[in-house]
Design an enzyme around this catalytic site. Structure first.
Site, mmCIF file in Angstrom:
data_model
loop_
_atom_site.group_PDB
_atom_site.id
_atom_site.type_symbol
_atom_site.label_atom_id
_atom_site.label_comp_id
_atom_site.label_asym_id
_atom_site.label_seq_id
_atom_site.Cartn_x
_atom_site.Cartn_y
_atom_site.Cartn_z
ATOM 1 N N ARG A 190 -13.865 14.144 6.636
ATOM 2 C CA ARG A 190 -14.048 15.554 6.991
ATOM 3 C C ARG A 190 -12.711 16.086 7.462
ATOM 4 O O ARG A 190 -11.833 15.329 7.900
ATOM 5 C CB ARG A 190 -15.096 15.715 8.101
ATOM 6 C CG ARG A 190 -16.498 15.232 7.753
ATOM 7 C CD ARG A 190 -17.435 15.481 8.927
ATOM 8 N NE ARG A 190 -18.807 15.102 8.626
ATOM 9 C CZ ARG A 190 -19.356 13.926 8.950
ATOM 10 N NH1 ARG A 190 -18.624 13.007 9.581
ATOM 11 N NH2 ARG A 190 -20.611 13.664 8.646
ATOM 12 N N LYS A 205 -18.658 13.397 13.773
ATOM 13 C CA LYS A 205 -19.821 14.257 13.942
ATOM 14 C C LYS A 205 -20.957 13.474 14.577
ATOM 15 O O LYS A 205 -21.265 12.365 14.154
ATOM 16 C CB LYS A 205 -20.257 14.800 12.581
ATOM 17 C CG LYS A 205 -21.257 15.942 12.645
ATOM 18 C CD LYS A 205 -21.468 16.529 11.264
ATOM 19 C CE LYS A 205 -22.425 17.712 11.318
ATOM 20 N NZ LYS A 205 -22.599 18.313 9.979
ATOM 21 N N HIS A 218 -13.258 19.907 1.884
ATOM 22 C CA HIS A 218 -14.571 19.279 1.752
ATOM 23 C C HIS A 218 -14.883 18.962 0.290
ATOM 24 O O HIS A 218 -15.676 18.059 0.011
ATOM 25 C CB HIS A 218 -15.651 20.181 2.349
ATOM 26 C CG HIS A 218 -16.684 19.431 3.128
ATOM 27 N ND1 HIS A 218 -16.383 18.725 4.277
ATOM 28 C CD2 HIS A 218 -18.012 19.247 2.919
ATOM 29 C CE1 HIS A 218 -17.485 18.159 4.746
ATOM 30 N NE2 HIS A 218 -18.484 18.441 3.936
ATOM 31 N N ARG A 223 -13.897 15.491 -0.317
ATOM 32 C CA ARG A 223 -14.889 14.568 0.254
ATOM 33 C C ARG A 223 -16.087 14.430 -0.689
ATOM 34 O O ARG A 223 -16.579 13.326 -0.935
ATOM 35 C CB ARG A 223 -15.322 15.084 1.630
ATOM 36 C CG ARG A 223 -16.459 14.315 2.309
ATOM 37 C CD ARG A 223 -16.647 14.872 3.709
ATOM 38 N NE ARG A 223 -17.946 14.569 4.294
ATOM 39 C CZ ARG A 223 -18.201 13.474 5.008
ATOM 40 N NH1 ARG A 223 -17.262 12.567 5.190
ATOM 41 N NH2 ARG A 223 -19.403 13.290 5.535
ATOM 42 N N HIS A 270 -23.113 9.832 7.281
ATOM 43 C CA HIS A 270 -24.328 10.644 7.255
ATOM 44 C C HIS A 270 -25.423 9.962 8.077
ATOM 45 O O HIS A 270 -25.686 8.771 7.915
ATOM 46 C CB HIS A 270 -24.829 10.829 5.814
ATOM 47 C CG HIS A 270 -23.991 11.773 5.018
ATOM 48 N ND1 HIS A 270 -24.014 11.827 3.643
ATOM 49 C CD2 HIS A 270 -23.092 12.720 5.406
ATOM 50 C CE1 HIS A 270 -23.165 12.751 3.222
ATOM 51 N NE2 HIS A 270 -22.601 13.304 4.270
ATOM 52 N N TYR A 284 -25.836 13.781 -3.815
ATOM 53 C CA TYR A 284 -24.798 13.442 -4.790
ATOM 54 C C TYR A 284 -25.397 12.866 -6.063
ATOM 55 O O TYR A 284 -24.757 12.889 -7.120
ATOM 56 C CB TYR A 284 -23.795 12.459 -4.178
ATOM 57 C CG TYR A 284 -23.009 13.079 -3.049
ATOM 58 C CD1 TYR A 284 -22.086 14.097 -3.300
ATOM 59 C CD2 TYR A 284 -23.213 12.698 -1.733
ATOM 60 C CE1 TYR A 284 -21.384 14.695 -2.267
ATOM 61 C CE2 TYR A 284 -22.516 13.282 -0.688
ATOM 62 C CZ TYR A 284 -21.609 14.289 -0.957
ATOM 63 O OH TYR A 284 -20.930 14.898 0.062
#
Length: 372
Positions: free
Chosen positions: A218, A243, A307, A310, A333, A342
């Site tokens: 990120r 995060k 992003h 990424r 995640h 994805y």
């Protein structure tokens, strides 16, 4: 529909121009040499005079519906509230700090809550009712036409005040949240990635892109990297307090590491891997501007940001046969559902499929107009 409404910006009284704009609308705005764009307020604006507002309204009305908000039909402003009149309760900011919210969330909550207080002024924060909240959400949807993400951020900022600052019980204080949009991520092909790297001549900028793509970082994670987080012995990068306040490790590409050492010899950064000219962490805006500028040079027509690299990292891993569980861990995640999107953009397995049109019309055989 375009909304024209009062805006206090940089000590000037202005007219904010909000709404989804067509090509004709943009062309009309181009005729106003004094129009500017505010990143803070996320809108175009001009400095207010009655005559300029009349001109703006008349010209925009040719190509779209225009609504005057907090202006009379005579183009006079309805009494407006200067932003310095509203004060966010001290306990609000203190609570955000004590609960260790990230700097980005801290700033965003303060902005969103201030906007809400401006809207309900002169009602005090402690006198908020469900009606005030519902009216504000309708204003955001109908007049401001904000995105679903911005609307949810506004809800969260108000909810934080009611539940954490005022100690209210956890409940739905207002209308249901809007359904989240399910958008597929923008992904570059491997050739587009190569083109982007090739057209990036600056060593520092190329090192940034190498790391974003090779490790799936990120933006915030990239800018917080220290040299101590690069572990060449194990071939990993340590991501600290990412995060959700979680640490993790991700891949350290051999090629990216070699280029990082080359970059360090030239620029000599001390503490942070990527430092600004003043010595602090590099600017996020500078990173994205660099990527956009070089993607344009590479002839890439997609909207590209940090992003995007990424997203491309994750998709290319999946297409290479990497299990989704490993990709989830590398990206950090919390939910596997986030990683599963994805699978909707990968080409993996498509080589075994054939379009029914190709069965009807083999390549190189096109029907004439008489055959159709």
């Amino acid at each position: 529909m375009i909304t024209l409404e009062p805006l206090h910006h940089r000590e000037n009284f202005c007219v904010a121009i909000r709404g989804k704009m067509s090509a004709a609308t943009y062309q009309t705005l181009a005729n106003f040499s004094d129009r500017k764009y505010s990143r803070t307020h996320r809108c175009f604006y001009i400095v207010y005079t009655k005559h300029r507002l009349q001109q703006l309204f008349a010209q925009l009305s040719v190509s779209c519906e225009v609504v005057l908000h907090r202006f009379t039909n005579d183009f006079e402003p309805v009494a407006t509230v200067p932003t310095n009149v509203v004060t966010i309760p001290k306990a609000y900011a203190e609570k955000l700090i004590r609960m260790r919210y990230s700097r980005a969330t801290y700033d965003n909550y303060l902005i969103q809550f201030r906007n809400f207080l401006l809207h309900i002024h002169p009602v005090a924060a402690e006198d908020i009712t469900e009606s005030h909240i519902n009216d504000y959400l309708l204003y955001l949807t109908n007049n401001r036409q904000v995105s679903i993400s911005t609307q949810n951020q506004a809800i969260n900022s108000i909810k934080f005040y009611l539940e954490h600052v005022m100690g209210g019980e956890r409940r739905v204080y207002y209308t249901e949240r809007p359904r989240k949009e399910w958008k597929l991520p923008t992904v570059l092909s491997e050739q587009e990635i190569k083109d982007l790297f090739y057209h990036t001549k600056n060593v520092k900028h190329r090192a940034i892109m190498f790391l974003l793509y090779s490790a799936g970082l990120r933006m915030s994670e990239l800018l917080k990297l220290r040299w101590a987080d690069i572990d060449n012995t194990r071939g990993v990068i340590y991501i600290r307090s990412a995060k959700g306040k979680k640490d993790r490790i991700t891949l350290l590409s051999t090629s990216a590491h070699e280029y990082l050492l080359y970059y360090r010899d030239i620029y000599g950064p001390k503490e942070w891997v990527f430092e600004s000219p003043c010595g602090g962490p590099y600017s996020p805006r500078s990173v994205n501007n660099t990527i956009k500028r070089n993607s344009f040079r590479a002839g890439i027509t997609k909207r590209v940001s940090a992003h995007t690299l990424r997203h491309s990292f994750a998709t290319h891993l999946l297409e290479g046969g990497t299990d989704l569980r490993y990709i989830q861990a590398l990206l950090g995640h919390e939910s596997s559902r986030t990683t599963e999107r994805y699978a909707h953009v990968t080409k993996r397995g498509f080589e075994k499929l054939r379009s029914p049109l190709d069965n009807l019309l083999p390549v190189g055989t096109f029907p004439s107009n008489n055959d159709i």
